[in-house]
Scaffold this motif. Structure first.
Motif, PDB file in Angstrom:
ATOM      1  N   GLU A 160      -9.498   2.509  -9.782  1.00  0.00           N
ATOM      2  CA  GLU A 160      -9.878   3.655 -10.593  1.00  0.00           C
ATOM      3  C   GLU A 160      -8.919   3.748 -11.776  1.00  0.00           C
ATOM      4  OE1 GLU A 160     -10.567   8.519 -10.297  1.00  0.00           O
ATOM      5  OE2 GLU A 160      -9.809   7.389  -8.565  1.00  0.00           O
ATOM      6  N   ASN A 186     -16.359  -2.806  -8.055  1.00  0.00           N
ATOM      7  CA  ASN A 186     -16.086  -1.436  -7.621  1.00  0.00           C
ATOM      8  C   ASN A 186     -14.975  -0.808  -8.476  1.00  0.00           C
ATOM      9  OD1 ASN A 186     -16.421   0.889  -6.154  1.00  0.00           O
ATOM     10  ND2 ASN A 186     -15.076   0.235  -4.473  1.00  0.00           N
ATOM     11  N   GLN A 238      -5.865  -4.187  -6.163  1.00  0.00           N
ATOM     12  CA  GLN A 238      -6.910  -3.758  -5.242  1.00  0.00           C
ATOM     13  C   GLN A 238      -6.521  -2.417  -4.630  1.00  0.00           C
ATOM     14  OE1 GLN A 238      -7.376  -6.640  -2.123  1.00  0.00           O
ATOM     15  NE2 GLN A 238      -5.225  -6.574  -1.492  1.00  0.00           N
ATOM     16  N   ASN A 239      -7.560  -1.562  -4.492  1.00  0.00           N
ATOM     17  CA  ASN A 239      -7.324  -0.199  -4.013  1.00  0.00           C
ATOM     18  C   ASN A 239      -6.145   0.426  -4.778  1.00  0.00           C
ATOM     19  OD1 ASN A 239      -9.292   0.049  -1.719  1.00  0.00           O
ATOM     20  ND2 ASN A 239      -8.134  -1.747  -1.021  1.00  0.00           N
ATOM     21  N   THR A 240      -6.356   0.516  -6.084  1.00  0.00           N
ATOM     22  CA  THR A 240      -5.298   0.948  -6.995  1.00  0.00           C
ATOM     23  C   THR A 240      -5.835   2.007  -7.941  1.00  0.00           C
ATOM     24  OG1 THR A 240      -4.178  -1.193  -6.888  1.00  0.00           O
ATOM     25  CG2 THR A 240      -3.701   0.179  -8.807  1.00  0.00           C
ATOM     26  N   GLU A 300       0.832  -1.200   0.000  1.00  0.00           N
ATOM     27  CA  GLU A 300       0.000   0.000   0.000  1.00  0.00           C
ATOM     28  C   GLU A 300       0.872   1.258   0.000  1.00  0.00           C
ATOM     29  OE1 GLU A 300      -1.528   1.186   4.161  1.00  0.00           O
ATOM     30  OE2 GLU A 300      -1.562  -1.017   4.190  1.00  0.00           O
ATOM     31  N   GLN A 337     -10.175  -4.956  -7.859  1.00  0.00           N
ATOM     32  CA  GLN A 337     -11.039  -4.723  -6.721  1.00  0.00           C
ATOM     33  C   GLN A 337     -10.798  -3.301  -6.203  1.00  0.00           C
ATOM     34  OE1 GLN A 337     -13.364  -6.729  -5.714  1.00  0.00           O
ATOM     35  NE2 GLN A 337     -12.768  -8.580  -6.868  1.00  0.00           N
ATOM     36  N   THR A 338     -11.831  -2.467  -6.334  1.00  0.00           N
ATOM     37  CA  THR A 338     -11.730  -1.049  -5.947  1.00  0.00           C
ATOM     38  C   THR A 338     -10.561  -0.397  -6.693  1.00  0.00           C
ATOM     39  OG1 THR A 338     -12.552  -1.692  -3.753  1.00  0.00           O
ATOM     40  CG2 THR A 338     -11.751   0.575  -4.024  1.00  0.00           C
ATOM     41  N   GLY A 385      -3.040  -2.218  -2.486  1.00  0.00           N
ATOM     42  CA  GLY A 385      -3.343  -0.930  -1.899  1.00  0.00           C
ATOM     43  C   GLY A 385      -4.334  -1.045  -0.765  1.00  0.00           C
ATOM     44  N   ALA A 386      -4.534   0.066  -0.056  1.00  0.00           N
ATOM     45  CA  ALA A 386      -5.495   0.108   1.044  1.00  0.00           C
ATOM     46  C   ALA A 386      -6.380   1.322   0.864  1.00  0.00           C
ATOM     47  CB  ALA A 386      -4.769   0.159   2.395  1.00  0.00           C
ATOM     48  N   LEU A 387      -7.556   1.292   1.471  1.00  0.00           N
ATOM     49  CA  LEU A 387      -8.435   2.454   1.414  1.00  0.00           C
ATOM     50  C   LEU A 387      -7.728   3.661   2.001  1.00  0.00           C
ATOM     51  CD1 LEU A 387     -11.860   0.872   2.480  1.00  0.00           C
ATOM     52  CD2 LEU A 387     -11.208   1.713   0.204  1.00  0.00           C
ATOM     53  N   PRO A 392      -3.806   4.069  -1.617  1.00  0.00           N
ATOM     54  CA  PRO A 392      -3.790   3.138  -2.740  1.00  0.00           C
ATOM     55  C   PRO A 392      -2.400   2.978  -3.350  1.00  0.00           C
ATOM     56  CG  PRO A 392      -4.558   5.265  -3.466  1.00  0.00           C
ATOM     57  CD  PRO A 392      -4.388   5.376  -1.971  1.00  0.00           C
TER      58      PRO A 392
END
Length: 608
Positions: free
Chosen positions: A540, A569, A508-510, A451, A537-538, A477-479, A482
């Protein structure tokens, strides 16, 4: 006891209070006349503070700037005695005896002092039998005005068969006043001693040839010492231990012997070297290519050193420090000026797991070049524009732990990844970004991004600005923290992250930004080939919009089944097109901003 007087004529200059290796009873002492006149010693005497100690009557005279040698017997040492006379019960080894010099009128002329604990100020008994030498003949003989012979400046032998060298300077200038001191034959001293010390009193030391510290031996260097090596000739090899521990106000300096134009060879630590420490040390004008392959100011070959509060700022050679299969510690140090070629590096890591922290790198083509597994933390990398591209850190084998490093003024203010991933590796977040021009994750290998990791794609002339995945890419990544893929500031959009057949990835979270510069190929910032897989996953994906290119897309797939590209997401924003689908539709849920390239399969190719 009364304090020693300030000398006005003859002084007690050297005392072998323990005798020699041949016989402990072969004691000797030396007087020195610092005046410009002969001094008649008739009626003079030397008297011990010990009631059972010697009282030695003197005779003859002592020449201007001359020495007067008193021995317990004739030929006790090879230096010719001015006076051979009994020392009575001799001088004690376990307790210091204050020796006083009186003239014919019984006036105290000079006196040496003992330590408060009753021991001699310096010198030693067996096994080394080192003499006690005066430091300054112009000042009183207080405890601080005495030191041991340094075992580098010595002369004459004892009466043994075969004879041993005297660890003193009978009849000659003391080692404490010899400066500079030549250390050409220091290796011979290691035959006798496990540790040799370069004392401040003998500095500077001159090495006109190679100097070697043998395995199992230690060379200690006192604070403030300077060692000068002959230009284009001298090499300093440590097979044993170098303990060069200076102070902030008393730096130890290793440099060349005459000028600043021709450097000396190198300071090399061989595979047998252990426990070497350089603290508050300056290494300058070293690393000439005349010396061959090890032409680096410091070359650590298969061993480890501690290099703290020190600097390598001048010299020739391709690198300032070469760490080969080394677990060395570099801490709080300064490296600069490694800039003679595009490949010059301040520190070159070739295997091993060194730690480099709290250090400053400036005006180098490459600050740290890594082909090992180092820990690199809290360092500063600065530069000014030059004729070469400059790098803060360059990783060839991506196996490093980085944190809290900062960079400015470099062509690439970050950690530059080059080549291919040949072993599993994990990159942690750093204050500096990771920079990619063209990099490949080989089949069967895994690259994990923790992350907060930021990867920026650089615009190198002729480069492709791409990350090719034949193995596995994990972006964890993390919330709120990312993993980010973006472009290096001031450069055009990058091409893609391409998952080839057999390649797979989980993001994820990226955030994926400013990719998709694919004018000649209809692919996107993320591209999955037939046989590849990708989970999002999550995530953008944004700003895949390069000029008026018809081909820009955020995501491109060529896969055969919906299970190959899947996730939830997923947000698309400000892309020319969100996706181009040349295969099965992804198995996505919770998709925002979806749009499709006109060449995608079907009029409405995918429903989410």
């Amino acid at each position: 006891p009364s304090p020693p007087p300030v000398p006005t004529s003859v002084v007690i200059n050297e005392i072998a209070w323990a005798g020699t290796k041949a016989f402990a009873t072969d004691e000797w002492l030396e007087l020195y006349n610092p005046t410009n006149s002969f001094v008649d010693l008739t009626g003079w005497k030397i008297k011990s503070s010990d009631t059972n100690g010697p009282e030695i009557p003197l005779a003859g005279s002592i020449a201007p700037q001359g020495f007067y040698l008193v021995e317990t017997r004739d030929q006790a040492i090879t230096a010719t005695a001015n006076l051979a006379v009994s020392f009575g019960n001799g001088l004690l080894d376990t307790t210091c005896e204050t020796l006083s010099l009186y003239n014919a009128q019984d006036t105290l002329i000079d006196k040496m002092a003992c330590k408060e604990d009753g021991s001699w100020p310096a010198g030693s008994a067996g096994p080394n039998y080192i003499s006690l030498e005066r430091i300054n003949v112009q000042t009183a003989g207080v405890v601080s005005n005495w030191a041991s012979n340094n075992r580098i400046q010595y002369n004459n032998k004892d009466s043994a068969t075969p004879a041993n060298w005297i660890n003193g300077t009978p009849g000659q200038a003391n080692s404490t006043v010899t400066s500079p001191t030549t250390i050409a034959d220091i290796g011979l001293r290691f035959d006798e001693f496990s540790t040799i010390t370069l004392t401040l009193l003998g500095s500077p030391y001159i090495a006109n040839s190679d100097v070697t510290v043998p395995a199992g031996k230690t060379l200690a260097v006192e604070p403030g010492v300077t060692v000068k090596f002959k230009n284009n000739v001298s090499r300093f090899t440590v097979d044993g231990t170098l303990s060069a521990v200076g102070q902030s106000s008393k730096q130890i300096v290793f440099t060349n012997d005459t000028d600043n134009t021709n450097p000396w060879c190198a300071l090399t630590f061989s595979p047998t070297s252990v426990n070497s420490v350089l603290d508050y040390v300056t290494v300058s004008h070293a690393g000439t290519t005349v010396c061959g392959t090890s032409a680096y100011p410091i070359f650590v070959d298969g061993s480890s050193i501690t290099f703290k509060n020190s600097s390598i700022t001048t010299g020739a050679g391709l690198r300032r420090m070469y760490l080969k299969n080394s677990n060395s510690l570099v801490d709080g140090s300064t490296f600069s000026g490694a800039s003679n070629t595009a490949d010059s590096a301040a520190i070159y890591i070739d295997g091993g797991a060194p730690t480099i922290k709290n250090s400053t790198f400036s005006s180098n083509s490459i600050g740290i070049y890594n082909q090992g597994n180092p820990t690199i933390s809290n360092n500063t990398f600065t530069n000014v524009p030059g004729i070469f591209s400059t790098y803060a850190v360059k990783l060839n084998l991506v196996s490093a732990t980085l944190s809290l490093n900062t960079a400015s003024g470099n062509t690439y203010n970050g950690t530059f990844l080059e080549g291919a991933l040949l072993q599993d590796a994990t990159l942690q977040a750093d204050a500096m970004p990771y920079i990619v021009e063209s990099f490949t994750v080989n089949a069967g290998k895994k690259l994990t991004l923790q992350e907060g990791v930021v990867v920026k794609f650089a615009n190198v002339t002729g480069g492709t600005r791409e990350l090719i995945v034949n193995g596995t890419l994990l972006a964890n990544g993390a919330l709120g923290n990312p993993v980010a893929f973006t472009v290096l500031d001031g450069t055009p959009h990058w091409k893609w992250i391409r998952f080839q057949a057999g390649g797979n990835g989980t993001l994820q979270n990226t955030v994926v930004q400013f990719g998709g510069n694919t004018n000649q190929n209809p692919q996107g910032a993320l591209s999955v080939a037939f046989g590849g897989t990708l989970e999002l996953q999550t995530v953008e994906i944004r700003d895949s919009f390069f000029g008026d290119s018809f081909n820009n897309s955020g995501l491109h797939t060529e896969v055969a089944t919906a299970t190959a590209v899947f996730g939830s997401n997923i947000t698309f924003a400000n892309n020319k097109y969100a996706m181009r689908i040349d295969g099965a539709c992804p198995a996505f849920t919770q998709v925002t901003g979806a749009s499709f390239h006109p060449s995608s399969s079907g009029i409405i190719p995918c429903l989410f």
